[in-house]
Design a protein around this motif. Structure first.
Motif: not given
Ligand code: GDG
Length: 468
Positions: A277-286, A413-424
């Motif tokens: 949850l805290l990593a996700y919060e970090q993603l939202l803040s960054d 947070a970085e890995a979640i961002r990368r996953a969200l934007t990973m090309p098909k």
């Protein structure tokens, strides 16, 4: 194949396992027993005023199920006590949470003796026994004391800790020595197997050969790594079943074009929920660009709710998820959907399929079957991305996931961002490789490898090779 007797703390009949909120162990055993005309023995989950040792025998889904009732004191000292307040935290590297009480230890030994007494009359000459998990580490010793000479194997579903951690357990040598009454001791990963071997050689003057023959405490046994899998075909079928399709559509409708990050776990401190949850919060803040574009669905099924550490964790998760939602939510968007109820397995499969990111970030985990289920549930043409903790046993096999250190918020947070934007194209490539592994290393494969290794054990062999 000889008749198999499976033994575990709780018995979860195969007919019901599919829809129950059962853990990985129940799911795996149900699949393992489906093909064997064996017996599944364990605690009924009920307590009675005074222990009788009376066996209840039922036939469920082609399996003979034999259960015994325990006393309330057994539940407190053996199950809640030694198993879940001593061994579980310690084996997950939480020495701070591990409680060492002699009454727990005594209750644990007593229940293992009771199991051995109740099981003994069921055992026939050529049966092969397969004992599951940390509740029953000393069961083989008790069976041997009662004259049982059958082959007995043991599989540990949770990690085996590093030597310096294990040796904080009072009477650790007694417990380790009891394990060597099994003919085969199976671990989830090579790391776990090596940690046990390291203990034997460095703390118990034992010998270990490169073939996995071990000798210590005046006994011989074998050790091996047998990573558990899922019933892949069945789970893929569940993911495209009418119930799953309905769940998938309902989920996609409620997503309203936003991307979903999904966590599915028992509510347990080993699963790294607070850190997640805290990593996700970090993603939202960054990354303000993620605001209102993504959300986290965390399904955290309640478990062991009568143990203090679990109540404390639940309170913390309530507070952290509430705080993050309070800070970031708008009238139209809630960043975290935090759910404590459990879902049917086929509904869950549909929810997995709807998620663009599967977030599996335990601080320690024997294997983690959610990671494998998430992969099996994906649409091959448009699969989601698995973000996986390096401290899950599954990470040793699932190297094409985005592997993260769950102790680092930035890393996650970085890995979640990368996953969200990973090309098909990259998603498909990674998924294909993960899926091949999940299909190959299935629960059937796990069972067959373990049982074959157990049946192949020859005591004379062990004695000779361990000496050499
Ligand atoms: C232990 C080890 C090892 C969860 N919520 C619901 C639900 N689940 C199911 C999942 C999965 C299982 O529970 C959880 O399995 P895990 O492997 O993730 O974890 P543990 O329960 O801790 O299991 C673990 C495992 O044993 C097997 O060896 O992998 O490391 O700790 O199958 O799908 N199932 C349903 N509704 C839910 O809401 N039906």
């Amino acid at each position: 194949m000889a008749r198999l007797i499976a033994v575990s703390n709780r018995v979860s009949p195969p007919g019901e396992a599919g829809v129950a909120s059962s853990g990985g162990l129940a799911m795996a055993l149900a699949a393992a027993l489906r093909e064997s005309a064996g017996i599944w023995f364990g605690w009924s989950g009920r307590t009675v005023d005074a222990y009788t040792g009376q066996l209840s025998i039922d036939r469920v889904g082609g399996v003979t199920v034999a259960t015994v009732d325990l006393e309330e004191q057994d539940r407190q000292e053996y199950y809640n006590g030694y198993a879940n307040k001593t061994l579980w935290p310690l084996f997950h590297y939480r020495m701070d949470l591990a409680a060492y009480e002699r009454s727990f230890d005594a209750g644990y030994v007593r229940v293992n003796e009771r199991f051995a007494d109740a099981l003994q009359p069921l055992v026939e000459a050529d049966d092969v026994l397969w004992v599951q998990d940390y509740h029953l580490l000393p069961l083989a010793r008790e069976l041997r004391r009662r004259g049982i000479t059958n082959k007995i194997g043991f599989f540990l579903h949770i990690p085996w800790p590093a030597r310096r951690v294990f040796t904080t357990l009072p009477r650790h040598a007694d417990l380790a020595s009891a394990l060597l009454d099994y003919d085969l001791i199976g671990f989830q990963t090579a790391d776990d197997r090596d940690a046990f071997a390291g203990y034997l050689t460095q703390s118990a003057q034992g010998l270990v050969t490169s073939q996995g023959h071990v000798s210590a405490f005046g006994k011989q046994s074998r050790i091996g790594a047998f990573p558990i899998g899922i019933d892949t075909t069945d789970f893929q079928r569940a993911a495209t079943s009418p119930t799953a399709v309905t769940a998938f559509r309902a989920m996609r409708r409620s997503m309203a074009g936003r991307k979903m990050i999904l966590g599915v776990d028992r509510l347990d401190y080993s699963k790294g929920l607070e850190e997640r949850l805290l990593a996700y919060e970090q993603l939202l803040s960054d990354r303000p660009d993620t605001l209102e574009k993504v959300f986290l669905l965390q399904i955290a099924t309640l478990s062991r709710d009568d143990v203090d550490a679990y109540q404390d964790l639940r309170a913390r998760l309530d507070a952290v998820s509430g705080r993050i939602n309070g800070a970031f939510a708008t009238v139209e968007w809630v960043p975290i959907r935090y759910v404590n109820r459990s879902y049917r397995r086929d509904q869950l499969a549909g929810i997995y399929r709807a998620a663009q990111v599967g977030l599996v970030t335990p601080l320690r985990d024997g294997m983690n079957l959610v990671a494998k289920e998430y992969v099996a549930a994906q649409d091959p043409d448009n699969p989601g991305v698995l973000v996986l903790s390096e401290f899950a046993g599954a990470a040793a096999q699932m190297t094409e996931a985005l592997i993260v250190n769950p102790f680092s918020r930035e890393d996650m947070a970085e890995a979640i961002r990368r996953a969200l934007t990973m090309p098909k194209s990259e998603r498909r490539r990674r998924w294909r490789s993960l899926m091949d592994g999940v299909a190959r290393d299935s629960v059937e494969m796990w069972r067959d490898r373990f049982v074959a290794a157990l049946e192949a054990v020859s005591p004379a062999d062990i004695a000779i090779q361990a000496r050499g």
